[in-house]
Design an enzyme around this catalytic site. Sequence first.
Site, PDB file in Angstrom:
ATOM      1  N   HIS A   1      -2.102   8.428   5.984  1.00  0.00           N
ATOM      2  CA  HIS A   1      -2.317   6.947   5.539  1.00  0.00           C
ATOM      3  C   HIS A   1      -3.719   6.674   5.828  1.00  0.00           C
ATOM      4  CE1 HIS A   1      -1.563   3.110   3.635  1.00  0.00           C
ATOM      5  NE2 HIS A   1      -1.837   2.480   4.699  1.00  0.00           N
TER       6      HIS A   1
ATOM      7  N   LYS B   1      -8.988   8.551   2.347  1.00  0.00           N
ATOM      8  CA  LYS B   1      -9.780   7.291   2.319  1.00  0.00           C
ATOM      9  C   LYS B   1     -11.251   7.225   2.540  1.00  0.00           C
ATOM     10  CE  LYS B   1      -5.523   4.576   2.115  1.00  0.00           C
ATOM     11  NZ  LYS B   1      -4.289   5.619   2.366  1.00  0.00           N
TER      12      LYS B   1
ATOM     13  N   PHE C   1       1.534  -3.501   4.153  1.00  0.00           N
ATOM     14  CA  PHE C   1       2.009  -4.815   4.601  1.00  0.00           C
ATOM     15  C   PHE C   1       3.397  -5.136   4.196  1.00  0.00           C
ATOM     16  CE2 PHE C   1      -2.836  -6.522   4.077  1.00  0.00           C
ATOM     17  CZ  PHE C   1      -2.862  -5.834   5.176  1.00  0.00           C
TER      18      PHE C   1
ATOM     19  N   HIS D   1      -9.774   2.581  -0.049  1.00  0.00           N
ATOM     20  CA  HIS D   1      -8.251   2.068   0.027  1.00  0.00           C
ATOM     21  C   HIS D   1      -7.964   1.205  -1.281  1.00  0.00           C
ATOM     22  CE1 HIS D   1      -4.260   1.231   1.169  1.00  0.00           C
ATOM     23  NE2 HIS D   1      -4.609   0.525   2.097  1.00  0.00           N
TER      24      HIS D   1
ATOM     25  N   GLU E   1      -0.300   5.468  13.675  1.00  0.00           N
ATOM     26  CA  GLU E   1       0.083   6.556  12.571  1.00  0.00           C
ATOM     27  C   GLU E   1      -0.258   8.023  13.611  1.00  0.00           C
ATOM     28  OE1 GLU E   1      -0.655   8.662   8.428  1.00  0.00           O
ATOM     29  OE2 GLU E   1      -2.131   6.955   8.969  1.00  0.00           O
TER      30      GLU E   1
ATOM     31  N   CYS F   1       0.923  -1.254   0.209  1.00  0.00           N
ATOM     32  CA  CYS F   1       0.038   0.132   0.107  1.00  0.00           C
ATOM     33  C   CYS F   1       0.971   1.414   0.041  1.00  0.00           C
ATOM     34  CB  CYS F   1      -0.831  -0.165   0.902  1.00  0.00           C
ATOM     35  SG  CYS F   1      -1.962  -1.461   1.101  1.00  0.00           S
TER      36      CYS F   1
END
Length: 408
Positions: free
Chosen positions: A303, A332, A396, A337, A314, A165
């Site tokens: 993010h 998002k 990831f 996403h 975050e 991502c």
Amino acid sequence: MPTARFDAAVTGVGMVTCAGIGVPASWARIRDARGTAAGPVPALDGTPADFGCAVPGFDPAAAVGRRRAWRLDRCNQFAIAAAAEAVADAGLDPAAWDGARVGVVLGNGIGGAATWEKQHDTLRDEGPHKVSPLLIPMLSINMSAGYVAMEYRARGPNFVTATACASGTTAIGMARELLRAGHCDIVLTGGTEAPLVPSIVSGFHQMGALSKGRTATASRPFDADRDGFVPAEGAAVLVLEHPDHAAARGARVRGLVSGYGASADAHHATAPDPQGAGAELAVRAALSDAGITGADVTHVNAHGTSTPLNDVSEARLIRRVIGAHPAVTSTKGVVGHALGAAGAIEAVATVLTIEHGHVPPTANLESLDPEIDLDVVAKAGRDLPVEVAVSNSFGFGGQNAVLVFSRA
């Protein structure tokens, strides 16, 4: 070893998102935060997670030509469409440029997933002799950059970054490095993804990463009631130019990429480091690369995936390294996403935020998680002069990438 600050010029942008096809449509919906563009996805019928953010009304024949559309996976169609808008926005004529000095660096996390599934079904049902000879060039992850290069006779460095991502953000950072090193005058960069296929979405569902909601408010970054992300498709492309090249042709500069940092959590395959220690390395590296400190940052495009673990991790990172003062948002909440394309979509949104002096709100945020001690913009956008902004992307595998943007 520290190097002199280098500002790559953003001279063109293009978007294909679930919020709309083209920058004006996508930005209008992001700016107004008119709910997540989420709904049932017919391609996911029969799966336990048949809900996502699909690009509405995308016509492959119009985007890439009828004769070529059937030869390209959807992720490559998106990339070509976004690149076309970005090149036109930059006022560039590919017929006139020196293609050897033009690079393409795109991010992609999964490749041609729809093609892979379709051809697997063909193999199972009809046998190997019915598998398409176009299978490999349609599914291979490198082909988004390859096809864009073919489209624009870009014969410079050409590759795809695959950092989950964070892929789109990694691509932009590496594109800037090509310019700084003098390998290119122009780089088309960004990310693309078309992951709304049963196997991919079912995999995310099985790991518990997806929201259980089936409404337009399912993606709710930083909200106390968030429960997972909403998968999306789309693409975004930026034209980056060496500042001398942009100045020589009198280009309009929409913004600057002034810093880049990357790191690894080295912690867990899917869960972020709870304290954001790995991601902190990337943020600090990006700030250092830009020659600034956290106090100089006005805005953070987070993010912000709407997952319980990521958002808290975050938030702690932003508070610790940058501070509580920046206006924070996550797009998002509107666009879901888009995995490998997410960072590129957010990069364009960050450029537009700086250009327009307007921070979009985080859509669907009704009750801020008490563990998130930040100035998160919600309910309505905020007019704010933004000189410096940070855009975070985490993936990831614990892969982190961070960009610093500044006003031209």
